[in-house]
Design a protein around this motif. Structure first.
Motif, short mmCIF file in Angstrom:
data_model
loop_
_atom_site.label_atom_id
_atom_site.label_comp_id
_atom_site.label_asym_id
_atom_site.label_seq_id
_atom_site.Cartn_x
_atom_site.Cartn_y
_atom_site.Cartn_z
N VAL A 20 -0.97 7.66 4.51
CA VAL A 20 -0.99 6.48 4.41
C VAL A 20 -2.31 5.81 4.78
CG1 VAL A 20 0.08 4.24 4.85
CG2 VAL A 20 1.54 6.45 4.42
N ILE A 21 -2.82 6.18 5.85
CA ILE A 21 -4.32 5.47 6.43
C ILE A 21 -5.29 5.96 5.34
CG2 ILE A 21 -5.79 5.83 8.16
CD1 ILE A 21 -3.57 6.07 10.08
N ALA A 22 -5.00 7.11 4.89
CA ALA A 22 -6.07 7.50 3.71
C ALA A 22 -6.14 6.97 2.68
CB ALA A 22 -5.98 9.06 3.45
N VAL A 23 -5.21 6.05 2.21
CA VAL A 23 -4.98 5.14 1.20
C VAL A 23 -5.14 3.59 1.59
CG1 VAL A 23 -3.61 4.33 -0.56
CG2 VAL A 23 -3.50 6.85 -0.07
N PHE A 24 -4.26 3.29 2.46
CA PHE A 24 -4.37 1.86 2.83
C PHE A 24 -5.43 1.32 4.06
CE2 PHE A 24 -0.72 2.48 0.51
CZ PHE A 24 -0.48 1.32 -0.03
N GLY A 25 -6.12 2.28 4.52
CA GLY A 25 -6.75 2.16 5.87
C GLY A 25 -6.00 2.14 7.12
N SER A 26 -6.49 1.54 8.26
CA SER A 26 -5.86 1.80 9.88
C SER A 26 -5.43 0.42 10.28
CB SER A 26 -6.97 2.66 10.61
OG SER A 26 -8.03 1.96 10.87
N GLU A 27 -5.60 -0.59 9.32
CA GLU A 27 -5.12 -1.75 9.86
C GLU A 27 -3.68 -1.86 10.19
OE1 GLU A 27 -4.80 -6.47 8.89
OE2 GLU A 27 -6.17 -5.38 7.53
N GLU A 57 6.42 15.14 -2.85
CA GLU A 57 5.57 14.84 -3.87
C GLU A 57 5.74 13.54 -4.45
OE1 GLU A 57 8.29 17.31 -3.92
OE2 GLU A 57 7.09 18.77 -2.89
N VAL A 58 6.93 12.97 -4.46
CA VAL A 58 7.00 11.84 -4.96
C VAL A 58 6.29 10.73 -4.19
CG1 VAL A 58 8.86 9.64 -5.30
CG2 VAL A 58 9.21 12.26 -6.23
N VAL A 59 6.47 10.83 -2.93
CA VAL A 59 5.91 10.06 -1.90
C VAL A 59 4.30 10.02 -2.13
CG1 VAL A 59 5.14 9.61 0.48
CG2 VAL A 59 7.63 10.14 -0.31
N ASP A 60 3.81 11.07 -2.24
CA ASP A 60 2.25 11.30 -2.79
C ASP A 60 2.15 10.69 -4.12
OD1 ASP A 60 1.62 12.95 -0.51
OD2 ASP A 60 1.90 14.73 -1.59
N ASP A 61 2.84 10.80 -4.98
CA ASP A 61 2.68 10.02 -6.26
C ASP A 61 2.49 8.51 -5.97
OD1 ASP A 61 2.37 12.35 -7.81
OD2 ASP A 61 4.54 12.29 -8.52
N VAL A 62 3.68 8.08 -5.09
CA VAL A 62 3.80 6.50 -4.81
C VAL A 62 2.38 6.19 -4.26
CG1 VAL A 62 4.66 4.86 -3.36
CG2 VAL A 62 6.09 6.56 -4.71
N LEU A 63 2.05 6.89 -3.34
CA LEU A 63 0.66 6.41 -2.55
C LEU A 63 -0.70 6.60 -3.78
CD1 LEU A 63 1.02 8.54 0.74
CD2 LEU A 63 0.78 6.05 0.40
N SER A 64 -0.53 7.53 -4.40
CA SER A 64 -1.59 7.53 -5.33
C SER A 64 -1.61 6.41 -6.40
CB SER A 64 -1.54 9.10 -6.11
OG SER A 64 -2.52 9.10 -7.22
N CYS A 65 -0.49 6.11 -6.65
CA CYS A 65 -0.31 5.07 -7.93
C CYS A 65 -0.41 3.57 -7.12
CB CYS A 65 0.91 5.24 -8.63
SG CYS A 65 0.98 6.69 -9.62
#
Length: 100
Positions: A20-27, A57-65
């Motif tokens: 999650v941090i990799a996609v949204f940052g650490s705030e 895999e679905v969680v990863d897709d959600v984060l990616s999209c």
């Protein structure tokens, strides 16, 4: 036989936190909102499919999209519950690969 204690939502989010941090940052405020959306996604997934949480895999897709935005996360989480196959196709196209 090894017994494992089932994970709760908070523990699952902590396991997913680095992704999650990799996609949204650490705030922290942003991470709290992401956690709340994940909670809603898990509750909807459970109501629809009887499973505690979507597959990773679905969680990863959600984060990616999500594109790293909260509105994008809401859209991707909604699609995950409504039609995970369409989410898979969207995620594959974002990654430049063919959907499987």
């Amino acid at each position: 036989m090894i017994w494992q204690m089932p994970l709760g939502r908070a523990e699952r989010f902590e396991e997913r936190r680095p992704r999650v941090i990799a996609v949204f940052g650490s705030e922290e405020a942003q991470l709290q909102q992401v956690s709340e959306i994940f909670t809603l996604m898990e509750m909807a997934w459970h109501d629809c499919y009887g499973e505690v949480t979507p597959p990773e895999e679905v969680v990863d897709d959600v984060l990616s999209c999500s594109g790293g935005t909260l509105p994008g996360l809401v859209t991707a989480a909604h699609l995950a519950v409504i039609d995970a196959r369409d989410l898979r196709i969207w995620a594959a196209s974002r990654r430049g690969e063919a959907a499987t």
